[in-house]
Every structure is written in structure tokens, then in C-alpha cells.
Write a protein that holds these residues in place. Structure first.
Motif, short mmCIF file in Angstrom:
data_model
loop_
_atom_site.label_atom_id
_atom_site.label_comp_id
_atom_site.label_asym_id
_atom_site.label_seq_id
_atom_site.Cartn_x
_atom_site.Cartn_y
_atom_site.Cartn_z
N ASN A 1 0.82 -1.22 0.00
CA ASN A 1 0.00 0.00 0.00
C ASN A 1 0.85 1.27 0.00
O ASN A 1 0.52 2.25 -0.64
N LEU A 2 1.94 1.22 0.78
CA LEU A 2 2.75 2.43 0.98
C LEU A 2 4.19 2.04 1.29
O LEU A 2 4.43 1.08 2.04
N ILE A 3 5.13 2.81 0.72
CA ILE A 3 6.55 2.64 1.07
C ILE A 3 7.03 3.97 1.66
O ILE A 3 6.77 5.04 1.09
N VAL A 4 7.72 3.87 2.79
CA VAL A 4 8.22 5.06 3.48
C VAL A 4 9.73 4.96 3.62
O VAL A 4 10.24 3.98 4.16
N ALA A 5 10.45 5.95 3.10
CA ALA A 5 11.90 6.04 3.34
C ALA A 5 12.13 7.14 4.36
O ALA A 5 11.41 8.15 4.36
N GLN A 6 13.09 6.96 5.23
CA GLN A 6 13.32 8.00 6.24
C GLN A 6 14.78 8.10 6.66
O GLN A 6 15.57 7.18 6.48
N ARG A 7 15.12 9.27 7.20
CA ARG A 7 16.42 9.54 7.79
C ARG A 7 16.19 10.41 9.03
O ARG A 7 15.13 11.02 9.18
N LEU A 8 17.21 10.49 9.87
CA LEU A 8 17.16 11.39 11.03
C LEU A 8 18.10 12.56 10.79
O LEU A 8 19.24 12.37 10.36
N VAL A 9 17.62 13.77 11.07
CA VAL A 9 18.47 14.96 10.98
C VAL A 9 18.54 15.63 12.36
O VAL A 9 17.57 15.60 13.12
N THR B 1 15.07 14.87 14.56
CA THR B 1 13.74 14.65 14.01
C THR B 1 13.89 13.87 12.71
O THR B 1 15.00 13.77 12.16
N ALA B 2 12.81 13.32 12.23
CA ALA B 2 12.87 12.49 11.01
C ALA B 2 12.41 13.28 9.80
O ALA B 2 11.60 14.20 9.89
N ILE B 3 12.98 12.91 8.66
CA ILE B 3 12.48 13.39 7.36
C ILE B 3 12.01 12.17 6.60
O ILE B 3 12.57 11.07 6.75
N PHE B 4 10.98 12.35 5.78
CA PHE B 4 10.35 11.21 5.14
C PHE B 4 10.17 11.40 3.64
O PHE B 4 10.05 12.53 3.16
N GLU B 5 10.13 10.27 2.95
CA GLU B 5 9.76 10.20 1.54
C GLU B 5 8.68 9.13 1.45
O GLU B 5 8.94 7.95 1.74
N LEU B 6 7.46 9.52 1.10
CA LEU B 6 6.34 8.59 1.07
C LEU B 6 5.91 8.29 -0.37
O LEU B 6 5.69 9.22 -1.15
N LEU B 7 5.83 7.01 -0.70
CA LEU B 7 5.42 6.58 -2.03
C LEU B 7 4.15 5.72 -1.91
O LEU B 7 4.24 4.51 -1.66
N GLY C 1 13.84 26.40 9.61
CA GLY C 1 14.72 26.72 10.74
C GLY C 1 14.92 25.58 11.71
O GLY C 1 15.39 25.77 12.83
N VAL C 2 14.57 24.36 11.29
CA VAL C 2 14.68 23.19 12.17
C VAL C 2 16.08 22.59 12.14
O VAL C 2 16.63 22.19 13.17
N THR C 3 16.68 22.52 10.94
CA THR C 3 18.01 21.90 10.81
C THR C 3 18.92 22.79 9.97
O THR C 3 18.53 23.87 9.53
N THR C 4 20.14 22.33 9.73
CA THR C 4 21.16 23.14 9.07
C THR C 4 21.42 22.69 7.65
O THR C 4 21.06 21.57 7.25
N VAL C 5 22.10 23.52 6.90
CA VAL C 5 22.46 23.18 5.53
C VAL C 5 23.43 22.00 5.51
O VAL C 5 23.37 21.15 4.61
N ASP C 6 24.32 21.93 6.49
CA ASP C 6 25.27 20.80 6.55
C ASP C 6 24.54 19.47 6.73
O ASP C 6 24.94 18.45 6.15
N GLU C 7 23.48 19.46 7.55
CA GLU C 7 22.70 18.25 7.74
C GLU C 7 22.01 17.83 6.45
O GLU C 7 21.93 16.64 6.13
N VAL C 8 21.51 18.79 5.69
CA VAL C 8 20.84 18.49 4.42
C VAL C 8 21.79 17.74 3.50
O VAL C 8 21.44 16.70 2.92
N PHE C 9 23.03 18.23 3.39
CA PHE C 9 24.00 17.62 2.48
C PHE C 9 24.56 16.30 3.01
O PHE C 9 24.88 15.40 2.23
N SER C 10 24.70 16.18 4.32
CA SER C 10 25.32 14.97 4.87
C SER C 10 24.35 13.81 4.99
O SER C 10 24.74 12.64 4.93
N VAL C 11 23.06 14.10 5.14
CA VAL C 11 22.08 13.04 5.37
C VAL C 11 21.39 12.59 4.09
O VAL C 11 20.98 11.44 3.97
#
Length: 562
Positions: free
Chosen positions: A443-451, A499-505, A547-557
Motif C-alpha cells: 500500500n505504501l513505502i516510506v523512506a526516512q532519515r534522522l536529521v 527529528t525524522a524526514i520522510f519520503e512517502l510513495l 529553521g529546524v536543521t542546518t544546511v550541513d545536515e541536508v547535504f550529509s544526510v
């Protein structure tokens, strides 16, 4: 000439005058204070009307005492420490700072407590000069000076002095001695109060490394001397009911500690290395997990709608994917908590069971006796299940049984180790699952990471980023970007919490057709984008812009949007 006596101001007055709170907020706190028998200041901080630092400053003015930051005071010598024993320091939340003539300067969490001050004064036979300190500062002072010193620096008890000359280790029989017990307890205290997820104790040729994982990063702490190491490991083994005599084979266990009234489970893993046994301990903070739900793990409003619709379905499969320690288990547990009710029979098979869920049948994999995921799944199907959670799909047999369960009227949750949502489809077919079965079941696939989240106490705007960074992010320079400069609250890291970031399909009819026709990842991803797929990179950028996370986290995660 008569001098007027100055009246001390109440805490509420000070906060009102400094415009930290409103009259309505104060009245609300006073009422709740009377109902709950909790101090007004604690309630104001709890409701986030003021910060802890605001409270301490106001208390300092209200009580007419100096506010001291214990991290900034010079080293305290043993003569001063001996004036107040550790038991008294813990009982009254008081620590000695310095002594001059017949006056001892102490820092207290509650300087207004006259009874405490009288008791201490009678005990030490000196005058007291009292200042105010935070509870966190006082506890860290106690751990640093009363506990850690005895194991990390140069103090030895009588049993240590009896060692044979040249022996590098305390005998294992001393694992229950007071210094060893205190030191192990202090490690747990530090880890839990700093909200670490893991503790690493690693032996090397001449020294020991103590590190803790804070917000995803390993941070070094003051280590014990190597001669104490075997006793420390033995103490951890005793607490975890492991074999203290076995040093050649890996061992796994579990123990429970009680820190400040909070019971916390610790999962222990020990492996032999060339220089001794390495210990890694995973902290399972139940009080943090108890408050987690699908509305506060990082989902956006749109994602909450997609996720709740999928887990409310009567049958089908929800797959959560991501690397180790990306929060997959937390997401699945939050889903189970959300749908759990008396009219559902829910069973889980996990390796290992990390948190106990009330009303849910949880089973632990025992590969050593043949109890693996697939065997448990076959057994579940004879238990009239409504919902099944499979900790991880690792092989063809487990995948096929889980798919069949989803196709025969059961709701199935599981995890797969892949990089994103679309690659999960090819991973499952690679395991041997027929594409048409996969298309019908999922039904659903969820990908996630922590930032990591920016510390709110030292958050500041970043203005020196290059044009290339904005270009890679796909935003213009009018967008404000923030980072943490580092402060005491975040141990100078600039981050506080994750916190988590998600990709929902969602597997829509269009996606199903592509899966059934054995379309490649690129084709499926293209269709998913047309249907509104938000990638992990895009989700991370949205958190950064907010304003939750940083640019470095975006690139590293996350990796670049494809």
C-alpha cells in the motif's frame, strides 16, 4: 536615622517586572501550582512561558543570592569536597565551592530552604555563604568530583593497593566494589541525562575510550584508567546477567537502571577484541518513546494524512526503509500505537524487542534455536492475526510469507534496508517476490532519515554561504538559513535532539501498472514525481527553510534530488 527594610520580591513579581510572563500566565501557573503541589517556576518552564535560565535569573533576584555557573568555577580541591560528603550533596542538592576562614561557600538548587541550610551548617560547623545553581549543574558537579574522580584520575581504594606490582587490571572479584559500581552508574547517569542513544567502551593497547552517541554523533568523554577496565566490564556483565568468566565469545544481554526515578532499559553487546572486550550499550528510553506518536515524529501534515490512510487499511503492506538507526522502529511502533485497540489482534516478531507495547503480542527472534522471522510468521498465520509487524525482511522466504499475509486479509508492517522508496521495489523483486504479487500487496513505502535539530538557545542566522550552496539547494538568497553557535545547553555542538524526514510513495494504480510490467527504477521514479513525490532531499530542505536543521545536515544526510 532609621533604615527601611527592603522586602524581597516574589518570583512572580520579578518575572512580571522583567516582562518575561503576562499576568494571565502567572495566574494560570499559581492555580496549577496549588492543584499539583509543584513550584510555580517549574510550571512556567514546563509550559515554555520562560526558559530555565530566565527562571534562575529571576530566582537569584527574588532570593537575593548570586547565580553561579558551576562549569565556570575553578577546580575544587579535595579538602573542600571532604566538608560535604557525597550522600549529603545528593540529599540536599548542594555542593561545596570554596572555603575561606570559617565560611564555606556552597551552591544549592534551593537556597530558600532554611531547614537544609541549618542542617548543613550544624554538620560542618562553619558559616554558610549560599549561591544558586541549576539542578543540572549540581548533578554534573557531583558526578565529576565525587564519582568520576575516583576512577579516572588518581584515587585508589585499599583493594587496589593490594595488587601485584605490574598488574594492569583490578581483579574481577572487585566488580561489586563501591568505586566500580559508582563509576558504572555515573556512565549511565551521563548518558541518560544527555539523552545519548548508545555508549561505547573500547579497550586499546594503553588506554580506554569512552564515547557516547549524542544526536547521531559519537562524542568522547573522560575515560577510566585501563587497570579498572576488567572490573568495569565485569560489573556490566553482572548487571546484564552475562557470564563474567567468558571473554572469548560475543555476549548479548539487557539490564535496567533507575536514574532520577526513571527506569531505563539498556541493551548490552560485548565482543572480544585484541586488547580486551568492547562494550556497546543501546539506551532504550521508554519515557521518551511513551510520548511519541505519528503526529510528533517529524511528519508534515500532508504526510500524516498519507500515512494514517495507509495504516487504517484492513489489509496490505506498509514498508519502511532506511539505514540502521534511522528511526524505522520508532515509526512502526508509532503506527501500532495509533491503530492499537481491543478489537485487533496484533503480533510482532522483532530482533530484538526494543520497547514493550501494551496490548500487543511481541516475540523475540531466537536464531540459535531456529526461531527466525519466517518461522514466527508461519506460526502467526495460525493465531488469527489482524495486524503483523515483521522487524525486517531479509530473505526470500520471509518476504513471500509476508506478501501472502498481506494478500489474504492481514495488515503487515515491515522494514527493508534500501536507500529510498523506489529502490525498495527492485530490492523486493531481487529477493524473488513476483512483481504482480508485490504490486497487489504493498500500500505504501516510506523512506526516512534522522536529521539533527538546531539548538534553540544558540540559534543564529548564517549569512556567509556561497552562491553554489544556494544553487545546489534550489533556493534564492532571500531564504534565511540558521545554525547553532554552540552553548552549554547543547554541549557546544549547536544541535539539540533529532527529528525524522520522510519520503512517502503511495502505491497508486499507475505505480502498480509499472511494477507489474517490470519497469525500472527510473521509470517508476518519474511517475512518482508526477504524482507529487517529495524526496528525502526536498524534505530535508523544507526542514532547513523552517529553521529546524542546518544546511550541513541536508547535504550529509541526503543525496541530490534525481
Amino acid at each position: 536615622m532609621v533604615l527601611a527594610t527592603l522586602r524581597k520580591k516574589y518570583l512572580g513579581e520579578v518575572l512580571l517586572e522583567s516582562k518575561k510572563i503576562t499576568k494571565e500566565q502567572l495566574e494560570e501557573a499559581i492555580k496549577e501550582s496549588l492543584d499539583r503541589k509543584v513550584r510555580i517556576g517549574e510550571i512556567l518552564v514546563e509550559k515554555k512561558y520562560i526558559s530555565e535560565e530566565d527562571l534562575l535569573k529571576a530566582l537569584s533576584i527574588s532570593l537575593g543570592v548570586e547565580r553561579r555557573n558551576l562549569a565556570e568555577i575553578p577546580e575544587v580541591n579535595q579538602t573542600v569536597l571532604d566538608l560535604i560528603p557525597e550522600k549529603i550533596a545528593r540529599k540536599y542538592s548542594v555542593v561545596p565551592i570554596k572555603v575561606k576562614d570559617d565560611t564555606l561557600t556552597v551552591a544549592m538548587v534551593d537556597p530558600a530552604n532554611v531547614i537544609f541550610k541549618d542542617d548543613i551548617q550544624k554538620m560542618i560547623g562553619k558559616k554558610l555563604s549560599v549561591c544558586l545553581a541549576s539542578e543540572k549543574d549540581v548533578q554534573e558537579f557531583i558526578e565529576k568530583y565525587y564519582v568520576r574522580t575516583s576512577m579516572s584520575i588518581d584515587l585508589e581504594d585499599e583493594s587496589n593497593k593490594k595488587q601485584i606490582e605490574g598488574d594492569d587490571d583490578i581483579a574481577d572479584t572487585n566488580a561489586d566494589s563501591a568505586p566500580v559500581v559508582k563509576y558504572v552508574n555515573s556512565i549511565f547517569f551521563d548518558a541518560i541525562t544527555k539523552r545519548a542513544s548508545d555508549i561505547h567502551l573500547e579497550p586499546f593497547e594503553k588506554d580506554i575510550s569512552l564515547r557516547m552517541r549524542l544526536d547521531g554523533d559519537l562524542v568522547s568523554f573522560q575515560s577510566p584508567q585501563k587497570k579498572y577496565y576488567n572490573a568495569i566490564v565485569s560489573r556490566i556483565k553482572i548487571m546484564s546477567e552475562l557470564d563474567i568468566a567468558e571473554r572469548r565469545l560475543p555476549q548479548d544481554g539487557k539490564c535496567r537502571v533507575n536514574i532520577n526515578g526513571i527506569k531505563t532499559d539498556i541493551r548490552v553487546s560485548i565482543i572480544p577484541t585484541i586488547w580486551g572486550e568492547k562494550v556497546v550499550m543501546r539506551i532504550l528510553a521508554k519515557e521518551l518513546f511513551a510520548n511519541l506518536g505519528i503526529d510528533n515524529i517529524g511528519f508534515t501534515p500532508r504526510e500524516i494524512v498519507l500515512f494514517t490512510e495507509a495504516i487504517a487499511a484492513p489489509y496490505g503492506m506498509i514498508l519502511v526503509t532506511g539505514p540502521t538507526s534511522s528511526g524505522k522502529t520508532t515509526t512502526l511502533y508509532a503506527a501500532l500505537k495509533h491503530i492499537n485497540s481491543e478489537d485487533l489482534n496484533i503480533s510482532t516478531v522483532e530482533d530484538p524487542v526494543e520497547y514493550e507495547l501494551r496490548g500487543i503480542n511481541q516475540c523475540h527472534v531466537r536464531s540459535d534455536i531456529g526461531l527466525d522471522f519466517s518461522r514466527f510468521l508461519r506460526a502467526f498465520m495460525r493465531q488469527d492475526p489482524d495486524v503483523i509487524l515483521v522487524g525486517e525482511i531479509r530473505d526470500k522466504e520471509t518476504a513471500q510469507i509476508a506478501i501472502q499475509a498481506a494478500l489474504t486479509g492481514h495488515l503487515v508492517f515491515s522494514t527493508v534496508h534500501t536507500n529510498d522508496t523506489v529502490s525498495t521495489i527492485s530490492r523486493m523483486t531481487f529477493m524473488g517476490v513476483e512483481s504482480y504479487l508485490l504490486a497487489d500487496a504493498v500500500n505504501l513505502i516510506v523512506a526516512q532519515r534522522l536529521v539533527r535539530m538546531i539548538c534553540p538557545f544558540c540559534k543564529k542566522e548564517v549569512k556567509d554561504l556561497s552562491d553554489v550552496v544556494y544553487e545546489k539547494l534550489g533556493i534564492d538568497r532571500t531564504v534565511k538559513i540558521y545554525k547553532g553557535s554552540g552553548c552549554k545547553s547543547c554541549d557546544d555542538t549547536g544541535f539539540k535532539g533529532r527529528t525524522a524526514i520522510f519520503e512517502l510513495l503511495p502505491v497508486t494504480s499507475a505505480i502498480k501498472k509499472l511494477i507489474t510490467s517490470n519497469a525500472n527504477d527510473m521509470e517508476i521514479r518519474e511517475m512518482a514525481h508526477k504524482e507529487g513525490l517529495v524526496t528525502l532531499r526536498e524534505a530535508a530542505i523544507a526542514k532547513m527553510v523552517a529553521g529546524v536543521t542546518t544546511v550541513d545536515e541536508v547535504f550529509s544526510v541526503t543525496s541530490a534530488v534525481k
